[in-house]
Design an enzyme around this catalytic site. Structure first.
Site, PDB file in Angstrom:
ATOM      1  N   SER A 150      -0.588  -5.441   8.380  1.00 37.17           N
ATOM      2  CA  SER A 150       0.673  -5.979   7.844  1.00 37.17           C
ATOM      3  C   SER A 150       1.525  -4.867   7.227  1.00 37.17           C
ATOM      4  O   SER A 150       2.760  -4.916   7.281  1.00 37.17           O
ATOM      5  CB  SER A 150       0.426  -7.109   6.848  1.00 37.17           C
ATOM      6  N   HIS A 188      -2.270   1.553  -1.908  1.00 36.44           N
ATOM      7  CA  HIS A 188      -3.456   0.978  -2.544  1.00 36.44           C
ATOM      8  C   HIS A 188      -3.034  -0.247  -3.370  1.00 36.44           C
ATOM      9  O   HIS A 188      -2.050  -0.181  -4.103  1.00 36.44           O
ATOM     10  CB  HIS A 188      -4.134   2.013  -3.439  1.00 36.44           C
ATOM     11  N   ASN A 244      -0.953   7.101   1.205  1.00 34.53           N
ATOM     12  CA  ASN A 244      -1.786   5.899   1.255  1.00 34.53           C
ATOM     13  C   ASN A 244      -1.153   4.813   0.399  1.00 34.53           C
ATOM     14  O   ASN A 244      -0.472   5.105  -0.581  1.00 34.53           O
ATOM     15  CB  ASN A 244      -3.184   6.235   0.710  1.00 34.53           C
ATOM     16  N   ASP A 272      -8.277   7.766  -3.720  1.00 37.49           N
ATOM     17  CA  ASP A 272      -7.249   7.026  -4.467  1.00 37.49           C
ATOM     18  C   ASP A 272      -6.769   7.756  -5.719  1.00 37.49           C
ATOM     19  O   ASP A 272      -6.473   7.129  -6.746  1.00 37.49           O
ATOM     20  CB  ASP A 272      -7.784   5.630  -4.858  1.00 37.49           C
TER      21      ASP A 272
HETATM   22  C1  GRF Z   1      -3.724  -3.484   1.936  1.00 40.46           C
HETATM   23  O1  GRF Z   1      -3.958  -4.320   0.846  1.00 40.46           O
HETATM   24  C2  GRF Z   1      -3.678  -2.046   1.507  1.00 40.46           C
HETATM   25  O2  GRF Z   1      -3.157  -1.869   0.228  1.00 40.46           O
HETATM   26  C3  GRF Z   1      -5.129  -1.658   1.523  1.00 40.46           C
HETATM   27  O3  GRF Z   1      -5.673  -2.327   2.640  1.00 40.46           O
HETATM   28  C4  GRF Z   1      -4.893  -3.489   2.918  1.00 40.46           C
HETATM   29  C5  GRF Z   1      -4.451  -3.385   4.332  1.00 40.46           C
HETATM   30  O4  GRF Z   1      -3.773  -4.532   4.771  1.00 40.46           O
HETATM   31  N1  GRF Z   1      -5.268  -0.225   1.570  1.00 40.46           N
HETATM   32  P1  GRF Z   1      -2.956  -4.514   6.118  1.00 40.46           P
HETATM   33  O5  GRF Z   1      -3.945  -4.134   7.229  1.00 40.46           O
HETATM   34  O6  GRF Z   1      -1.862  -3.505   5.998  1.00 40.46           O
HETATM   35  O7  GRF Z   1      -2.445  -5.893   6.300  1.00 40.46           O
END
Ligand code: GRF
Length: 206
Positions: free
Chosen positions: A19, A115, A113, A151
Site C-alpha cells: 500500500s 516505519h 524507510n 530503524d
Molecule cells: C507499513 O506499515 C510500513 O510502515 C511497514 O510495513 C508496512 C507495509 O505495508 N514498514 P504496505 O506493504 O506498504 O501496505
C-alpha cells in the site's frame, strides 16, 4: 556525508501488500512526486505489491532470499538489480529483511524507510501493536534515512495520530497507515529535491 543527487530513479523494495508502494505510484502519477519508479523488487513472489506495479507497467523483479546462501550474497544480488537500472534512491516499503552493512554502504544516504511508529519509540516488528500495548496517547509514522542499525537513521518526516481508548490495535494501525501514505511520497520528494544535509543524526533542510 553524501548529499542530494539529481538521479530521480526509484527502486522500491517490498515484501507484502504494497500500500505504501501504491502511495508512491499515485504521487508520481499526479505529479506530487517528480520521480520514476525504475523497479519494484520483492523477496516473495506472492507479494501483493507486485501486481500493483505490473498494473501500471512498472518493471518488477522477485529475488527470493531463500535462494541465497547468505545475507551478503542476497544483498549483493539486490545491489546488482538496482544498479543495472541506475536507481538513485532505494525506498523500503514494508521490506521485511534486515540489510547488511554492504547494502547500506552501496547507497550511502540513498535508502529511506517508512516505519509505523514515532521513532525512536517502538522500533522493530509491529510498531503499531507495540504502541497500543504500551498505552501511548499519541502514535504515528516516521520516514528515515537507512543506516546499518535497524530503524535508527536520521528522521526526514514524522506524522502523529491520536490513540483513542476505544481503539483496537487494528484501528490504530489503519489510522497510522493513512499518515504513512501521506508522508512517504512527501519525504521522497524532499530527499530528491535537495537542499538538505545531515549533521550527526539530524536531517536538516536549508
Ligand atoms: C507499513 O506499515 C510500513 O510502515 C511497514 O510495513 C508496512 C507495509 O505495508 N514498514 P504496505 O506493504 O506498504 O501496505
Amino acid at each position: 556525508m553524501v548529499g542530494p543527487s539529481k538521479n530521480r530513479r526509484l527502486g522500491v523494495l517490498i515484501s507484502g501488500r504494497g500500500s505504501n508502494l501504491q502511495s508512491i505510484i499515485d504521487a508520481t502519477e499526479t505529479g506530487r512526486l517528480d520521480a520514476t519508479i525504475a523497479v519494484v523488487i520483492a523477496n516473495k513472489e506472492d507479494a501483493g505489491g507486485l501486481e500493483r506495479a505490473r498494473r501500471v507497467g512498472v518493471d518488477t523483479a522477485v529475488l527470493k532470499h531463500t535462494s541465497y546462501e547468505s545475507r551478503e550474497a542476497y544483498d549483493g544480488a539486490l545491489i546488482n538489480e538496482l544498479r543495472r537500472r541506475d536507481v538513485g534512491l532505494v525506498c523500503l516499503a514494508g521490506f521485511m529483511r534486515l540489510l547488511s552493512v554492504r547494502f547500506v554502504e552501496a547507497f550511502p544516504n540513498r535508502i529511506v524507510n517508512i516505519h509505523p511508529s514515532l521513532l525512536p519509540a517502538f522500533p522493530g516488528l509491529d510498531g503499531q501493536g507495540q504502541a497500543w500495548t504500551h498505552g501511548v496517547k499519541v502514535a504515528g509514522a516516521t520516514v528515515h534515512v537507512v543506516t546499518p542499525e535497524l530503524d535508527a537513521g536520521p528522521i526526514v518526516l514524522q506524522a502523529t495520530v491520536p490513540v483513542y481508548d476505544t481503539d483496537t490495535p487494528e484501528d490504530l494501525a489503519t489510522r497510522i497507515l493513512m499518515e504513512e501514505h501521506r508522508i512517504y511520497p512527501e519525504a521522497i520528494a524532499i530527499i530528491l529535491g535537495g537542499g538538505w544535509r545531515i549533521e550527526g543524526r539530524r536531517f536538516l533542510r536549508e
